[in-house]
Structures are given as C-alpha cells and as structure tokens.
Design a protein around this motif. Structure first.
Motif, mmCIF file in Angstrom:
data_model
loop_
_atom_site.group_PDB
_atom_site.id
_atom_site.type_symbol
_atom_site.label_atom_id
_atom_site.label_comp_id
_atom_site.label_asym_id
_atom_site.label_seq_id
_atom_site.Cartn_x
_atom_site.Cartn_y
_atom_site.Cartn_z
ATOM 1 N N LYS A 82 1.065 1.060 7.740
ATOM 2 C CA LYS A 82 1.419 1.811 6.179
ATOM 3 C C LYS A 82 0.284 1.433 5.270
ATOM 4 N N LEU A 84 -1.625 -1.212 5.872
ATOM 5 C CA LEU A 84 -3.513 -1.298 5.783
ATOM 6 C C LEU A 84 -4.127 0.166 4.538
ATOM 7 N N GLU A 85 -3.427 0.376 4.389
ATOM 8 C CA GLU A 85 -4.304 1.632 3.598
ATOM 9 C C GLU A 85 -4.418 0.876 1.820
ATOM 10 N N ASN A 86 -4.331 0.002 1.644
ATOM 11 C CA ASN A 86 -3.806 -0.758 0.161
ATOM 12 C C ASN A 86 -4.629 -2.293 -0.017
ATOM 13 N N ASN A 88 -6.279 -5.201 3.008
ATOM 14 C CA ASN A 88 -7.384 -5.824 3.916
ATOM 15 C C ASN A 88 -6.939 -6.738 4.646
ATOM 16 N N ILE A 123 0.799 8.912 9.825
ATOM 17 C CA ILE A 123 1.736 7.651 8.471
ATOM 18 C C ILE A 123 -0.507 6.586 8.897
ATOM 19 N N PHE A 124 -1.306 7.098 9.688
ATOM 20 C CA PHE A 124 -2.088 5.707 9.835
ATOM 21 C C PHE A 124 -2.857 6.058 8.836
ATOM 22 N N PRO A 125 -3.784 5.082 7.672
ATOM 23 C CA PRO A 125 -4.886 5.672 6.998
ATOM 24 C C PRO A 125 -5.803 5.997 6.799
ATOM 25 N N LYS A 126 -6.127 7.518 6.787
ATOM 26 C CA LYS A 126 -7.422 8.024 7.110
ATOM 27 C C LYS A 126 -8.494 7.852 7.328
ATOM 28 N N LYS A 127 -8.348 6.603 5.820
ATOM 29 C CA LYS A 127 -10.056 6.241 5.164
ATOM 30 C C LYS A 127 -10.626 5.118 6.343
ATOM 31 N N LEU A 128 -9.411 4.911 7.197
ATOM 32 C CA LEU A 128 -9.429 3.445 7.923
ATOM 33 C C LEU A 128 -9.631 3.866 9.848
#
Length: 533
Positions: A82, A84-86, A88, A123-128
C-alpha cells in the motif's frame, strides 16, 4: 461402495464406518491436490502477511527484548504494498525469516506484468500497473552466491507461470546474462528484469532505462546513484530496498532518516513473527546464541540499530500514533503550545490540543522563515490561532530565549514575544536543570504507551504536512553518548536539529488539562451569617 449414490440412512454401523474411511481418504487426496496446485502456482496463491502476531510469537519477543522495544503494532507485507501508492522509495527492512525477499519479488512481478496475484488485486496501487511494454527492471544482490541462493531462487519460486516462455523458468531466464524475460501469450515480450550484484563494476549498471529497481540487501552508494540515472525517461522513480540492516546506521539510513529526502520515502519494518511460515523454534535457537542486544533487535524486528539507541525505539508507531486530522472546536478542546525561538534558524512552535478525557493531539507545527523578527512571529501565531479556531491555554517557551543581547540593542526574544501587539498570552519559561531533557522525554514516552484498558495511546499526531518534521523526529531522535560518562548526565539526547521535538518537550513540562469553555461560579445564597451563602 460408491459414496456418491449411497443412501446413508439405510447403512448399518459397519457400512457407515467403511464410508467414513472412504470420505476421509478422499479429503486427504483433495488436500494433497490443493497443496500441489498451490506449490506449482505460488504467485497465484500468494497471501501477504497482515501484521497479526500469534501468542507464541509475542512470547518469543518478550523472552529476548525489553518491554519498551517491543512494537505496539507490527508492519506487514500489505503495508509495504500500500505504501507504493504515495511513496517513490520503499524500504522493506526485514528481520530474519520475515519474508522481505519474498515480498520484494512479488512487488517486482506486479510492476513487471501489471497483474497482481488475486489476494493483492484490491490493494496494489492501480496507478503503478504498467500500460506500456516492455517494462525494464533491475534487481541487485550482494554477490553471486547470495544472488543465486537467496534472490534468484525466490524469484524462480514465485514466478507467475503464465508469463514464462512455455510456462518454464528455464526458457525465460538467461542464466549467462542473468536476465529474466516475461511474455504474454508466449510471444509478446512484456518485461525484462536484470539481476546484478554489488561486486560488479559501476559501469556495468549503465545502458538501459529503468522503470523500477529492487535492492536485496544494502547496495553500494555509487551503484545506487548510477541506477537513479537510469530513470531519466521514466514517469516515476520506483526504488525498493529490501534488507536486514546488519550495518546499523550506514549511508542508506540517510535515505530514510534525512529530513529533506525522507518526504518521498516510506520505511516498513517486517518482524520475524509476522511471517506465519517462520519457524519459531529455529528463530529461538538463533536468538539464544546472540549476546549483542542491538543485533537481537535487528534480527527479530528488522530495526536500524543506533549505537547510542533511539529515544523512542518502538514506542512510536505511525500506524498507532499518526491519525487522520479532524476539526478542533473551542468547546471540546484547549490548545497548549511549546515554543522554541531562535535567531540563527527558524523559530518552531508545536500545538497540542487536549480533550475532556485528557487525550493529547499534536494538531500543528509552526515554523517561521529564517530571520523573521518577533513581531512577525507573534502576528503569525495569532493568525493561526484565529483561523484554526483555537482556544488557547498557555505557551511554554525555551528558557534560553530569556537572555538580553546587548550588542543588538538589548534584544530579549522572550520579553518581546510576551508584550506589545499580538503578545503571546500566558507565556511561561521552560525549566532547565541537569536531566531536564530526559525528564521531558519520559513524560512523552508515558503518553505514547498504549493504555491496555482502552487500547489507545494518550498522545497522537495529526497526519498533516506541517507535522512531518515532528513525526520524523519521533522515529529518528537518538540518545547521546559521551567519551567520559562521569562528566555528564549519562542519559541525554541528540536534540540539536530536532527543534520541533524540543518544542513538544517544553509543552510537556507543564500540566496540560482540559477546562470548560465557560467557568461556572456559583451565585451567593445568603443563608448563613457565618459563611455568607
């Protein structure tokens, strides 16, 4: 006897016993088949740790660690994903048998394929998840032996077979060049992951542009710098450090602890006991052979180890002590302030709201511009209080500010802050005596402890940008040590650059009680000549 067609009601006891044996055998076969399927498709059946701890695991920590060093909550592989959403840069600091290499491999496959395992799809960030292919990744190990034994073996074990050439690791991994290629529909190349070591020359890290890099154990600083140069055409830098901090406070600790660079960094500490597959008996045997307490903490918790020790150690946890901000009103809260004025660097104030139950909330941190005079500081503090609807109590100021500097016209910051326009109301001076720092720290530590009766701490921090500095200090403030312990107080702290913490400590030197907004004074009732009412 066919158990699919038999009428159980007409069976005698012997036939029932025979049927029960058959069903038990079928169940064993089904379990074995399910285990085989999971073993053959580890990626699809991967379930990340959630931070829960068994009583046996907690007992192991209590056996080897001091109570104040046992975390009040535990990070997990879910937290790492989680984050990794915010952030780097992700640091997955793993204790022995914590699953850090496993976690990094799973994240790497998600970044490479855009196809997380079922347990992580939500839970894995979609944007990644990548939309352009092929993805270029790099994994760096210590040396060839560690790379093959610990890193590549884990990547092989959890490789998603549907993205391997012909479903086989051997057809996808070039052992000579140490490059793993992943495919869609067995034809379309979607990712190339290069495996390197710290032993290689820096020049060998040049060339390809990267989308992510994963370090298994701490890399050399010059290798890390070269890898960063490979992100120039990428939309985002994604660095994942997965290591056990065996070298203590080393160069990489600056990435996680430096005030300026840590804004885009998240550090997750995976304790051994959160890994449900960890062998506690083996772990107990390992710990029983270790005589160095700091190394024990590192092995069990994945902690960075400071030679002098961290002041709050594992008493402070972002999961427990950093909360979502809410509106403060004058009816339910009174705000106290700790103030640390300076002439040569910014003045800092920490604002602590107290509610009816005595819970303390660090609702804000004020920091002046360098060189601002006392008139500007007073005006800005007054404006903050008005705009945020604070009901102010006292402000406790660093006693050192109450000194007159003749060379600049009898300048006294404490006197100037307490008089004239926008004068700070109820301004007091802090106490300074031998051991006063550690006395303030002890009060903060008491408030950080989770009260077993309510399962909550008495001191928490609003998760807002201006509180980043004080939250950072709670994680990184170190104890001080001296060459000659007999000449100084043995238990001091390295507070020099932690001005927000100093302000928080000043606030804790006075009693912070809630008081009603309107004090009720009883009207006289003249029923007695002796007492008057």
């Amino acid at each position: 006897m066919n158990p699919d067609t038999i009428d159980v009601d007409v069976l005698d006891s012997k036939e029932r016993e025979q049927l029960e044996q058959q069903l038990t055998q079928y169940m064993h076969e089904l379990d074995a088949e399910e285990d085989f399927i999971k073993e053959e498709n580890k990626y699809e059946h991967f379930v990340p740790s959630d931070g829960t701890v068994t009583p046996a695991g907690l007992a192991l920590l209590q056996k080897y660690l001091q109570p104040e060093d046992i975390p009040q909550s535990f990070d997990s592989q879910i937290d790492a994903v989680k984050a990794l959403e915010n952030y780097n840069i992700l640091g997955v600091l793993g204790a022995t048998q914590s699953g850090k290499t496993n976690c990094c491999a799973i994240i790497g496959y998600c970044l490479a394929t855009g196809d997380p395992p079922p347990s992580m799809k939500d839970i894995f960030p979609k944007k990644l998840l990548p939309t352009k292919f092929p993805v270029k990744g790099r994994v760096v190990g210590v040396d060839n032996q560690q790379l093959h034994a610990a890193v590549i073996s884990e990547w092989k074990k959890f490789a998603p077979k549907k993205y391997l050439k012909n479903g086989k690791w051997e057809d996808s991994f070039n052992a000579e060049k140490k490059i793993l290629r992943l495919y869609r529909y067995n034809k379309l190349l979607i990712a190339e992951i290069q495996f390197n070591t710290n032993e290689q020359n820096v020049d060998s890290f040049q060339g390809i542009q990267l989308h992510f890099v994963i370090y298994d154990e701490e890399p050399k600083e010059k290798i890390r710098k070269e890898n960063l140069a490979r992100f120039t055409t990428s939309d985002r830098v994604i660095e994942i450090f997965g290591f056990t901090p065996t070298h203590g406070i080393s160069w990489s600790s600056e990435i996680f602890f430096n005030e300026q660079t840590s804004k885009n960094v998240k550090m997750i500490k995976l304790a051994s006991i959160t890994n449900k597959k960890a062998n506690l008996k083996t772990l107990d045997e390992i710990c029983s052979q270790e005589t160095d307490y700091n190394k024990l903490k590192m092995r069990l918790l994945g902690d960075f180890v400071s030679l002098s020790g961290f002041v709050y150690s594992n008493l402070f946890s972002e999961k427990v002590h950093v909360i979502k901000p809410f509106e403060i009103n004058q009816e339910d809260f009174i705000v106290y302030r700790g103030l640390d004025p300076h002439m040569t660097k910014p003045t800092v104030a920490v604002e602590v709201a107290v509610d009816r139950e005595g819970f303390k909330y660090v609702v804000g941190t004020y920091k002046s511009n360098h060189g601002d005079d006392t008139e500007i500081i007073k005006a800005e503090l007054a404006k903050r209080a008005m705009e945020r609807n604070y009901r102010l109590g006292w402000t406790n100021c660093d006693k050192s500010a109450d000194s007159t500097i003749r060379i600049i016209g009898d300048y006294n910051a404490y006197v100037l802050l307490g008089r004239g326009k926008n004068a700070i109301p109820a301004l007091f001076k802090s106490e300074k005596f031998v051991g006063s720092k550690i006395a303030g720290v002890d009060l903060i530590r008491q408030n950080l402890k989770v009260d077993d009766r309510i399962n909550l701490p008495r001191l928490v921090f609003f998760d807002i940008p201006e509180n980043k500095e004080i939250i950072h200090s709670m994680k990184t403030l170190e104890r001080d040590t001296f060459a000659n312990e007999d000449t100084k107080v043995k238990d001091d702290i390295k507070e020099g650059r932690h001005d927000a913490h100093a302000a928080l400590r000043y606030a804790h030197q006075r009693v912070m009680n809630w008081m009603p907004l309107n004090q009720i004074i009883p009207e006289p009732d003249e029923i007695s000549d002796n007492i008057g009412y």
